[in-house]
Design a protein around this motif. Structure first.
Motif, short mmCIF file in Angstrom:
data_model
loop_
_atom_site.label_atom_id
_atom_site.label_comp_id
_atom_site.label_asym_id
_atom_site.label_seq_id
_atom_site.Cartn_x
_atom_site.Cartn_y
_atom_site.Cartn_z
N ILE A 98 0.84 -1.20 0.00
CA ILE A 98 0.00 0.00 0.00
C ILE A 98 0.88 1.25 0.00
O ILE A 98 1.79 1.39 0.81
N LEU A 99 0.57 2.16 -0.93
CA LEU A 99 1.21 3.47 -0.99
C LEU A 99 0.20 4.53 -0.58
O LEU A 99 -0.94 4.50 -1.04
N ILE A 100 0.61 5.45 0.27
CA ILE A 100 -0.27 6.53 0.71
C ILE A 100 0.38 7.87 0.37
O ILE A 100 1.52 8.12 0.76
N GLU A 101 -0.33 8.72 -0.35
CA GLU A 101 0.13 10.06 -0.63
C GLU A 101 -0.62 11.02 0.28
O GLU A 101 -1.85 11.01 0.32
N ALA A 102 0.13 11.84 0.99
CA ALA A 102 -0.48 12.73 1.97
C ALA A 102 0.01 14.16 1.78
O ALA A 102 1.13 14.39 1.31
N PHE A 103 -0.84 15.12 2.15
CA PHE A 103 -0.48 16.52 2.27
C PHE A 103 -0.66 16.87 3.74
O PHE A 103 -1.77 16.79 4.27
N THR A 104 0.39 17.27 4.40
CA THR A 104 0.28 17.47 5.84
C THR A 104 1.08 18.68 6.31
O THR A 104 2.07 19.07 5.68
N ASP A 105 0.64 19.25 7.42
CA ASP A 105 1.39 20.32 8.07
C ASP A 105 2.00 19.81 9.37
O ASP A 105 2.55 20.58 10.15
N ASN A 106 1.89 18.48 9.59
CA ASN A 106 2.45 17.89 10.82
C ASN A 106 2.78 16.42 10.56
O ASN A 106 1.93 15.55 10.64
N ARG A 107 4.03 16.17 10.22
CA ARG A 107 4.45 14.80 9.89
C ARG A 107 4.19 13.81 11.03
O ARG A 107 3.78 12.67 10.79
N ASN A 108 4.47 14.23 12.25
CA ASN A 108 4.31 13.32 13.39
C ASN A 108 2.86 12.89 13.56
O ASN A 108 2.57 11.73 13.83
N ARG A 109 1.94 13.85 13.42
CA ARG A 109 0.52 13.53 13.54
C ARG A 109 0.08 12.55 12.45
O ARG A 109 -0.61 11.57 12.71
N THR A 110 0.50 12.84 11.23
CA THR A 110 0.10 11.99 10.11
C THR A 110 0.63 10.58 10.26
O THR A 110 -0.10 9.60 10.08
#
Length: 251
Positions: A98-110
């Motif tokens: 599984i590959l997940i593409e994310a847009f985040t302002d907080n890597r630790n939370r994601t």
């Protein structure tokens, strides 16, 4: 690709639009922010941004929200949030990649949210590179109301396409190299085809066949949970499954 395409097709047919509207707004707004930041903040000169705006308008996002997202990406609207695009990788039930593409302002939370989603649904979040070698990124144009495959083939070849696949009645997915997406998209439109989506997609080079109903349910629950996270933009997996088992597993 077959498994993921079937999954996408069935999901399109499920009546979940209203329940996921706020999630869609969040995803599309972040896509605009990242697109505006990665190129010029002008849709006329930024195909990625232009595509993101088109999707946002189709989803019904107000123009004010779109303009604010562009301003955030351009750095002219300061809300102290800095979004970045990150790719995560992991394994689901039956060893499905599984590959997940994310847009985040907080890597630790994601990362924490993803780890919980995997662990509760029979999978595990892996290290960078653990499954990405099994995928190749391609550009895809989704074309609606295809009544003449011969004409589609001719237009696709003219636009530099590598292949196409009929996924549903009168719906085709046309594949090309990443750098050729804008050219293919414009060529198909110039030839009179209705292109409803133009995107980059990860295509698996191999697939894992899922035959156990319980494992299938766990896999779909995992994918659904991942896609339900605000920071997640896209989820791609390399499973293959019969349409009958899929229909039963997600009902």
């Amino acid at each position: 690709m077959a498994g993921h395409s079937k999954w996408a097709n069935i999901k399109r047919q499920k009546a979940v639009v209203d329940a996921k509207k706020s999630k869609t707004f969040t995803q599309l707004s972040r896509a605009i922010i990242v697109a505006a930041r990665s190129g010029v903040p002008d849709p006329a000169g930024n195909f990625q941004l232009r595509t993101a705006i088109e999707k946002a308008k189709v989803a019904g996002i107000p123009n004010d929200n779109i303009e604010r997202a562009i301003a955030k990406g351009a750095g002219t609207f300061n809300d102290n949030a800095s979004f970045e695009a990150i790719r995560y990788e992991g394994y689901g039930p039956e060893g499905v990649a599984i590959l997940i593409e994310a847009f985040t302002d907080n890597r630790n939370r994601t990362a924490a949210d993803l780890r919980v989603a995997f662990s509760k649904n029979g999978g595990n979040l892996g290290e960078t590179g653990c499954v990405s070698w099994m995928f190749e990124q391609k550009a895809v144009c989704v074309v609606q109301e295809v009544v003449d495959e011969e004409q589609l083939l001719e237009a696709s070849l003219e636009g530099g396409a590598e292949s196409y696949e009929m996924t549903e009645d009168e719906i085709a997915e046309v594949f090309t190299e990443v750098a050729n997406l804008e050219n293919l998209n414009q060529t198909l439109k110039d030839k009179g085809f209705q292109v409803t989506d133009a995107e980059l997609r990860w295509i698996p080079s191999n697939s894992v066949e899922v035959t156990d109903p319980e494992r299938a349910r766990s896999l779909f629950k995992l994918i659904d949970t991942l896609e339900g996270l605000d920071d997640v933009q896209n989820v791609t997996a390399n499973f293959d499954i019969s349409e009958e088992l899929m229909a039963v597993s997600i009902s």
